[in-house]
Scaffold this active site. Structure first.
Site, mmCIF file in Angstrom:
data_model
loop_
_atom_site.group_PDB
_atom_site.id
_atom_site.type_symbol
_atom_site.label_atom_id
_atom_site.label_comp_id
_atom_site.label_asym_id
_atom_site.label_seq_id
_atom_site.Cartn_x
_atom_site.Cartn_y
_atom_site.Cartn_z
ATOM 1 N N CYS A 98 0.836 -1.212 0.000
ATOM 2 C CA CYS A 98 0.000 0.000 0.000
ATOM 3 C C CYS A 98 0.863 1.251 0.000
ATOM 4 C CB CYS A 98 -0.924 0.019 1.211
ATOM 5 S SG CYS A 98 -2.025 -1.401 1.263
ATOM 6 N N ARG A 115 -7.763 -4.140 -3.293
ATOM 7 C CA ARG A 115 -7.249 -2.994 -4.060
ATOM 8 C C ARG A 115 -8.218 -2.685 -5.204
ATOM 9 N NH1 ARG A 115 -2.406 -2.603 -1.792
ATOM 10 N NH2 ARG A 115 -1.579 -4.541 -0.943
#
Lengths: 218, 85
Positions: A55, A132
């Site tokens: 991330c 995601r």
């Protein structure tokens, strides 16, 4: 549509070319509503959790394309199931460690309201984190593209930029774009719908290998 | 709250907005004048409207007397902090 079916549809994933589900949320830039972005393109994207390595690379990559997106009239809006305090600490950590300022707001979706609305949690992967996901929302508030990546795999922000270019080109010129298209390359003219149009198409001056397949430069 | 803290003090974003609406202005004009994304102006003005620091006439926005007063107050050391938990 039957109400029960309607409820089922709305309780699952959003659909392309349907209005993006609305929300009012706490973010690192204060309370925001989806309608605040009206008139702009929006990339709403989720990440699994703050202070995680993949991330972090994604946030650096999104921050790096933010100026290019801004030039295209696109605003970024991040989201995870973390608190505003966690987001602030992570954003400051990214700036300290990678010298990258995160210019876009991040939704603190602690109660999973938006994550549920947009189908961002994939229970097969994780029940406590968002996958995601990327939702491209156009200036009219319609969902124009969706991308889902698993927890293990960071997204390609250049592809997201390419997707925005392709969508905006399609809207502006009423054309489609071929595989791996990049700005400046030839675009696809929609196929003719009648035999008469097909006949005309062959002599219309496009690059036309066959009646259904025409390309042109913009 | 992005613009006003629990004691009613305004932050830099609110000051930027209030400074841009001493004359009636549209949200787009405020965004342009303040160099701030339109979505933040919409959110900030909504908050200032609720606090009575801004008024709306048609599609134009103007600081109220309270808005002018808040804008003229010295900057606090603790701009938009929430109560301690």
């Amino acid at each position: 549509m039957d109400t029960a079916i309607q409820e089922k549809v709305h309780s699952t994933f959003p659909r392309l070319n349907q209005p993006a589900p609305t929300f009012e949320v706490e973010t690192t830039h204060g309370t925001l509503r989806l309608e605040d972005f009206q008139g702009s393109w929006v990339i709403l994207f989720s990440h699994p959790a703050d202070f995680t390595p993949v991330c972090t690379t994604e946030f650096v990559a999104f921050a790096q394309i933010a100026p290019e997106l801004k030039r295209r009239g696109v605003e970024l809006l991040g989201l995870s199931i973390d608190s505003t305090y966690s987001h602030i600490a992570w954003v400051r950590n990214i700036e300290k460690n990678f010298d990258v300022k995160i210019p876009f707001p991040i939704i603190a979706d602690l109660n999973k309201d938006v994550a549920t609305l947009y189908g961002m949690v994939m229970p097969g992967e994780s029940k406590t984190e968002t996958s995601r996901c990327v939702f491209v929302i156009d200036p009219k508030g319609l969902i124009r593209a969706m991308i889902y990546y698993p927890l293990t795999t960071g997204r390609n922000t250049q592809e997201i930029l390419r997707l925005i270019d392709a969508l905006q080109t399609s809207d502006k010129h009423s054309v489609a774009t071929p595989a791996n298209w990049k700005p400046g390359e030839k675009v696809i003219v929609p196929p003719p719908k009648t035999t008469e149009e097909a006949e005309i198409r062959m002599t219309a001056g496009y690059e036309t290998p066959d009646w259904y397949f025409s390309k042109k430069s913009l | 709250m992005a613009c006003i803290n629990s004691t009613g003090e305004i932050n830099d974003m609110a000051r930027k907005i209030l400074a841009a609406i001493t004359q009636p202005a549209s949200l787009e004009q405020v965004a342009l004048l303040s160099g701030t994304p339109l979505y933040r102006i919409r959110s900030g003005v909504r908050e200032l409207l609720q606090a009575g620091l801004v008024e709306q006439k048609d599609q134009l926005y103007l600081a109220t007397a309270a808005g002018f007063a808040a804008h003229s107050k010295p900057v606090s050391n603790n701009p938009a902090a929430s109560p301690a938990k």
